[in-house]
Structure formats: C-alpha cells, structure tokens
Design a protein around this motif. Structure first.
Motif, short mmCIF file in Angstrom:
data_model
loop_
_atom_site.label_atom_id
_atom_site.label_comp_id
_atom_site.label_asym_id
_atom_site.label_seq_id
_atom_site.Cartn_x
_atom_site.Cartn_y
_atom_site.Cartn_z
N GLY A 1 0.83 -1.29 0.02
CA GLY A 1 0.14 0.10 -0.07
C GLY A 1 0.82 1.12 0.14
N VAL A 2 1.85 1.34 0.81
CA VAL A 2 2.55 2.60 0.99
C VAL A 2 3.55 2.80 -0.46
N ALA B 1 4.13 5.48 -5.82
CA ALA B 1 4.05 5.28 -7.27
C ALA B 1 2.98 6.22 -7.85
N LEU B 2 1.74 6.25 -7.33
CA LEU B 2 0.74 7.09 -7.67
C LEU B 2 1.05 8.69 -7.87
N ALA B 3 1.86 8.96 -6.59
CA ALA B 3 2.19 10.51 -6.41
C ALA B 3 3.17 10.77 -7.48
N ALA B 4 4.14 9.70 -7.65
CA ALA B 4 5.12 10.05 -8.85
C ALA B 4 4.47 10.31 -10.29
N ALA B 5 3.72 9.33 -10.58
CA ALA B 5 3.03 9.42 -11.71
C ALA B 5 2.23 10.79 -11.80
N GLY C 1 -2.08 5.67 7.27
CA GLY C 1 -1.33 6.79 7.58
C GLY C 1 -1.97 7.99 7.00
N ALA C 2 -1.58 9.29 6.79
CA ALA C 2 -1.91 10.03 5.83
C ALA C 2 -1.33 9.88 4.43
N VAL C 3 -2.55 9.54 3.30
CA VAL C 3 -1.86 9.37 2.06
C VAL C 3 -1.08 10.56 1.38
N THR C 4 -0.11 10.34 0.85
CA THR C 4 0.60 11.29 -0.18
C THR C 4 -0.49 12.05 -0.84
N PRO C 5 -0.50 13.47 -0.75
CA PRO C 5 -1.54 14.19 -1.46
C PRO C 5 -1.35 14.12 -2.93
N ARG D 1 -4.69 12.55 -7.06
CA ARG D 1 -4.65 13.70 -8.07
C ARG D 1 -4.36 12.69 -9.39
N PRO D 2 -5.24 11.58 -9.64
CA PRO D 2 -4.93 11.00 -11.02
C PRO D 2 -5.23 11.74 -12.33
#
Length: 453
Positions: free
Chosen positions: A133-134, A139-143, A354-358, A362-363
């Motif tokens: 999950g982390v 990976a989502l934040a980087a994309a 925990g707190a999901v990276t903002p 933002r897809p």
C-alpha cells in the motif's frame, strides 16, 4: 542494482502460484465533476514508465529466487461507457475481476467510469506482488507529478539459459547460511506450535468438494477524520491503535477469537526506504488484544504495539525467519503451508497507511473528492478459506478530511454476506461511538460495499 526478488516478495508470488488465489489492491477515486481525461492519460503513461513498470521472471532453477524484469506488454487505459453513480460499486466489482498476472503481465489495470448523472470514478487494480500500500501511494504520487523511475530493469529473457542457471545457482549458494538458520527456526516453530493449537484456533476441516471460487465480502466505511482523531485521543490511543481496537472488536463479533476470547492482531509496519525496490517492504508486529476493554481504553493496545515494535528491532518476526525455505518448497507443500503465513486461524490484519501522500489522489492532475484503497482476493476457493481458518483484513488511510477503513472478510461457518459484514462493521463502529460519513453514492451517511456471497 540486483534484480533478485526479496524473500518476502518471492513468498507472496509463490503463494499465489500454489493456491491460485490473487492478492490485489484496488485504488478508487471519485470526482464530483467531469474528470480531465487527458490528465488521466498522462497519469497512465507515467505509471507505465514508473516503479510499477516491471514483472517477475521465474528462475530456470526450481529452487532459486526469481528476478524483476521489464514488462513485455502493459494494460491499456480503459474508458468505460457512462453509467449512473449508483452503479459504481457494481462496476468496481467487475474491475476487481480483471485478469492480472505479475509473472506474465499485465500486473495492473487503470480504468475510468464517467457517471451519466455527473462526475466520474476511477479504479486501479494491481497485484500485491508488485507493491504494497505505501509503495503504491508513492508510485501514484510520482506518476501524478510526472516523475519517472530512474531504475531500468533488464529485458525479459535477456539472460542466456547457461548464464541464468549459473547466476541463480550462485544466488542460491549465497542464500545457504540463511536457509540453514531457517531450518533451525522451522524446527523450533514446529515444537512451539505442536501442542499449542486447539479447536478455537486451528483451521476448520475443509468441506468435501468445496473447491469452487468464491467472492469474498468487502466493505469500505468513511469516518470524519476529526471525529476519528478525537475518539482515539479520548481513549488514550492513536489512529493506529484505534484501528487495531476496531479490528479486534470486529473479530469478536464474527467469532474470530482464541479460546480465551482474545484476538491475535497482526500490524504491518512500513520499512520502505529511499530507493527501496522491494514490492512489500514491511515487517509484521503480532500482538494479542482483549476486545472487551478496547472500546473504553486503548492504552493497553498502544503499549502492546510499542513493545512489539521494540521486539521487531531486536529480533525478526518468527514467520519471516522461515522465508529462506520458500524457494525450496514444491507448490504442493507451499499450498499446504499457507496457514503459517496467516499467523493462525484467529488472526486479523490491521494495516494503517496513515496520511496518504497528497499526489496519490490526483489522477487527473487535480484532487479527487474521495479516495480509498481496498484489499481484494479474487480466485479464492472455499477450500483455501477453510484451510486458512478464514480471513479478516482491515486497511485504513487518511485523505482530505476523511479516514477510510476497507475490510476483506470470510469466516467459515457464517453466511459471509455483504449485508452481514455491513451490519458487523456498523455495530463495531457504534461500540466506539463512531458513525460512517458520506461515501460516493449518497449524500446520506452510508457504508459502501463490494460484492460477496
């Protein structure tokens, strides 16, 4: 950089191959306005060039570890025909059955559903063999920000057979000291648990002719973040301990307890570091929780988790000590041993992101109105569930002003319906004076659920 799989990643992959069950994560976003499709296309392209752009190539040696390689092909972005928002959960269930394969690819799939009554929803299904999950949030934040993974994995089949045999044999030789320690640990583990199992904790007898696939009940609840934090603080705990207390209380309601009424809770702890290439960079802290006082006092759970974290720094989790043996085991033995990795038939997993990276929500380049992450288990059969003694997994995270708690559950001997799971979650939340807030279907307080039978 070595592309040899970490032993825990090897275990997850081999376990899926042996049982036929797939361990997936589903990331869900909802926009209350029209989604920017061009932004989603860019997000999809960056995912194809990011840290999720890899697959697992099996070793030619049956007893050696596998390796990461570049994917031969990747899933295309799916844009579904519009549907009413009320059908979003049904569509998510359909997405959950998308064929994925961490070995041959594709390992993940991104899809968009425009709502005919306004807004849109997105689903990303991914194999747990590729990330935890982390790692997925990173990976989502980087994309979303357009960052590419600097690591380039070798092409599939790039090693000649003699080279692969030689390199993998040397890797196995380097693993021999760890294998020896694992043999000793396995003998000690067997002695400790030989007389410790009883009717309350041992897996139930597998019913005859129960190998048909089942759909595990799932549900996601949304709680106001301020309400969640205030309740945790008033009980002398934290967000993490409140989730563990909720997990224990839910386990008590479904009968997933030991002979003395306690609950064995496994708390995954993130160990991911900068540049970490592991798919599942975690260790587990195992604690025993009395669910009765959890609703009025979380200090005991908090102390137990703290002590577990201290122990994990001094000594490896006993189940992790056995991992060097996994590449040596035939699939039949891996299948019969899956219960060991589950920490017993009365255990429950309490995983807090925990707190999901903002950036992760933002897809399309802008903040989604809501986001959740759900554990899924397609391909599971009744026989596997009875061998495991059932399953109860809670996955939680914080986005915007909400805390989500996603649950995957099955308990042998119960009806295992969505309605039953919803009732149990609602009751457990009520025990903590917590109520679900608005989800993605209705302006009224709700519990969103997936399909189950």
């Amino acid at each position: 950089m070595s592309n040899v799989l970490d032993l825990f990643d090897q275990t997850v992959f081999d376990g899926e191959r042996a049982t036929g069950a797939t361990n997936l994560l589903q990331c869900v976003w909802v926009y209350n306005r029209a989604v920017d499709i061009d932004g989603v296309r860019r997000f999809h392209q960056h995912l194809q060039q990011g840290r999720l752009s890899r697959r697992i190539e099996r070793s030619p040696l049956p007893f050696s570890r596998h390796r990461w390689v570049s994917p031969s092909h990747q899933s295309e972005l799916e844009i579904a025909a519009p549907r009413p928002r009320a059908e979003f959960d049904t569509w998510l269930d359909e997405q959950a059955n998308t064929p994925l394969d961490a070995g041959h690819g594709p390992g993940w799939h991104l899809a968009v559903l425009p709502f005919s009554d306004g807004g849109a929803g997105l689903s990303l299904i991914i194999s747990h063999c590729l990330t935890d999950g982390v790692g997925l949030c990173e990976a989502l934040a980087a994309a979303a920000s357009g960052h590419h993974d600097p690591i380039s994995w070798p092409a599939a089949g790039s090693r000649r057979r003699w080279q692969a045999l030689s390199e993998d044999a040397r890797q196995t030789a380097r693993d021999i000291p760890a294998i020896g320690r694992a043999v000793v640990a396995a003998a000690q583990f067997a002695r400790r648990h030989r007389s410790g199992d009883d009717a309350a904790t041992a897996p139930s007898v597998v019913p005859a002719r129960e190998d048909e696939p089942i759909t595990l009940p799932t549900a996601t609840v949304f709680v106001d973040a301020d309400e969640w934090d205030a309740r945790a603080q008033s009980l002398g705990g934290t967000s993490n301990t409140l989730l563990a207390g909720l997990a224990a209380r839910l386990a008590q309601r479904v009968g997933r307890v030991t002979a003395d009424g306690s609950v064995d809770v496994t708390v995954p702890v993130n160990e991911r570091t900068d540049g970490d290439t592991r798919a599942n960079a975690i260790t587990n802290v195992d604690i025993t929780v009395d669910p009765e006082p959890a609703t009025t006092d979380l200090r005991e759970i908090r102390a137990a988790i703290k002590q577990g974290l201290i122990r994990s720094q001094d000594a490896q989790n006993e189940r992790f000590e056995l991992l060097p043996l996994v590449p040596l085991l035939p699939q039949g033995l891996v299948r019969r041993s899956v219960g060991v990795s589950a920490n017993g038939a009365a255990s429950v997993v309490s995983s807090n992101l925990g707190a999901v990276t903002p950036g992760a929500y933002r897809p399309d380049g802008t903040d989604a109105d809501s986001m959740v992450m759900k554990p899924l288990g397609p391909g599971v059969t009744k026989a596997i569930m009875h061998q495991l003694g059932g399953l109860l997994v809670l996955l939680s995270g914080r986005t915007h002003e909400q805390v989500f708690v996603s649950v995957l559950a099955y308990q042998p001997g119960r009806s295992n319906s969505n309605d039953g799971l919803q009732h149990d979650i609602s009751s457990a939340l009520s025990d903590f004076s917590l109520t679900p807030t608005t989800g993605w279907e209705s302006p009224e307080p709700m519990i969103s659920s997936g399909a189950g039978k």
